[in-house]
Scaffold this motif. Structure first.
Motif, short mmCIF file in Angstrom:
data_model
loop_
_atom_site.label_atom_id
_atom_site.label_comp_id
_atom_site.label_asym_id
_atom_site.label_seq_id
_atom_site.Cartn_x
_atom_site.Cartn_y
_atom_site.Cartn_z
N LEU A 1 2.99 -20.45 -9.87
CA LEU A 1 1.86 -19.69 -10.38
C LEU A 1 1.70 -18.45 -9.51
O LEU A 1 1.90 -18.51 -8.29
N SER A 2 1.32 -17.33 -10.11
CA SER A 2 1.09 -16.13 -9.32
C SER A 2 0.04 -15.25 -9.98
O SER A 2 -0.17 -15.31 -11.20
N TYR A 3 -0.61 -14.46 -9.14
CA TYR A 3 -1.61 -13.49 -9.62
C TYR A 3 -1.42 -12.20 -8.84
O TYR A 3 -1.27 -12.22 -7.62
N THR A 4 -1.42 -11.07 -9.56
CA THR A 4 -1.27 -9.76 -8.94
C THR A 4 -2.36 -8.83 -9.45
O THR A 4 -2.61 -8.77 -10.66
N ASN A 5 -2.99 -8.12 -8.55
CA ASN A 5 -3.99 -7.11 -8.90
C ASN A 5 -3.52 -5.78 -8.35
O ASN A 5 -3.24 -5.66 -7.16
N SER A 6 -3.42 -4.79 -9.22
CA SER A 6 -2.85 -3.50 -8.83
C SER A 6 -3.80 -2.36 -9.17
O SER A 6 -4.50 -2.40 -10.18
N ALA A 7 -3.82 -1.36 -8.30
CA ALA A 7 -4.62 -0.15 -8.52
C ALA A 7 -3.69 1.05 -8.49
O ALA A 7 -2.92 1.23 -7.55
N ILE A 8 -3.75 1.86 -9.55
CA ILE A 8 -2.89 3.03 -9.68
C ILE A 8 -3.72 4.27 -9.46
O ILE A 8 -4.83 4.39 -10.00
N SER B 1 -1.19 -2.82 -4.34
CA SER B 1 -0.98 -4.09 -5.04
C SER B 1 -1.24 -5.24 -4.09
O SER B 1 -0.82 -5.22 -2.93
N ARG B 2 -1.93 -6.26 -4.60
CA ARG B 2 -2.22 -7.47 -3.84
C ARG B 2 -1.82 -8.67 -4.69
O ARG B 2 -2.16 -8.71 -5.87
N VAL C 1 0.85 -1.19 0.00
CA VAL C 1 0.00 0.00 0.00
C VAL C 1 0.88 1.24 0.00
O VAL C 1 1.70 1.43 0.91
N GLU C 2 0.72 2.06 -1.03
CA GLU C 2 1.44 3.32 -1.14
C GLU C 2 0.44 4.42 -1.42
O GLU C 2 -0.73 4.17 -1.67
#
Length: 202
Positions: free
Chosen positions: A36-43, A14-15, A8-9
């Motif tokens: 395996l990986s999954y990333t969800n990001s909000a800008i 990003s999660r 969190v910035e």
């Protein structure tokens, strides 16, 4: 292995979650790694209220929050990897791997601005005189989707008479943006004693 995290910035959240497994066989001389990986990001990039007067934002009107004046967007990244390590003999080992990453959404860097300009040429003397330079600044634009593949190989060789090791590596990355990248590397690991090691690398 299972893991996850949150970053969190002020302008970026990003999660992510990841899942990994390791399988040993052939009397533990062969190892396979899966991931395996999954990333969800909000800008939510804070725009410079003075500088933005000079930047063309036509393509991002729908991304600007009218209350905070932040440039907002979301992105998702899915990644999968497969690796294989093989013991060749008591002095050598080989590693091979491949990975795939699919990214969608807002892939731009909102803090990058490019100045696009075009000179105005004198039509009567096109090779010499420039009447002036005109242009505009634009926030970086990228496609909303990217598929990236990465292949790599590595050889590790112990040199017994010198009590040293040589590592050679090569990787090739390519994506559907037309980028092709080759990387070669080599290093020489030489123990000096007393817990010290020197490693020249190229």
């Amino acid at each position: 292995d299972f893991g996850g995290g949150i970053s969190v910035e002020n302008d970026y959240d990003s999660r992510f979650v990841n899942l990994g497994g390791r399988f040993d066989f052939n009397q533990k001389q062969t190892t396979m790694n899966l991931g395996l990986s999954y990333t969800n990001s909000a800008i939510a990039a804070t725009l410079d209220h003075v500088g933005m007067n000079y930047v063309v934002l036509d393509h991002y009107v729908k991304n600007i929050n009218p209350k905070t004046h932040a440039l907002e967007g979301t992105r998702q990244d899915w990644a999968a990897s497969l690796g294989l390590t093989q013991v060749i003999n008591k002095d050598a080992m080989a590693d091979f791997g491949l990975s795939y990453t699919r990214s969608t959404g807002f892939l731009e860097n909102p803090y990058k601005v490019a100045w696009v300009f075009a000179p105005s040429i004198d039509p009567y003397n096109p090779n010499q005189d420039i009447l002036g330079t005109f242009g505009d600044a634009y926030i970086e634009r990228r496609p909303d989707e990217r598929n990236l593949f990465n292949w790599n190989a590595r050889w590790s060789q112990y040199i017994e008479p010198l009590d040293a090791a040589l590592h050679l590596g090569y990787s090739f990355a390519h994506d559907d943006w037309g980028i092709h990248a080759h990387t070669f590397d080599a290093d020489w690991v030489l123990p000096l004693g007393w817990g010290w090691t020197v490693t020249p690398r190229i």
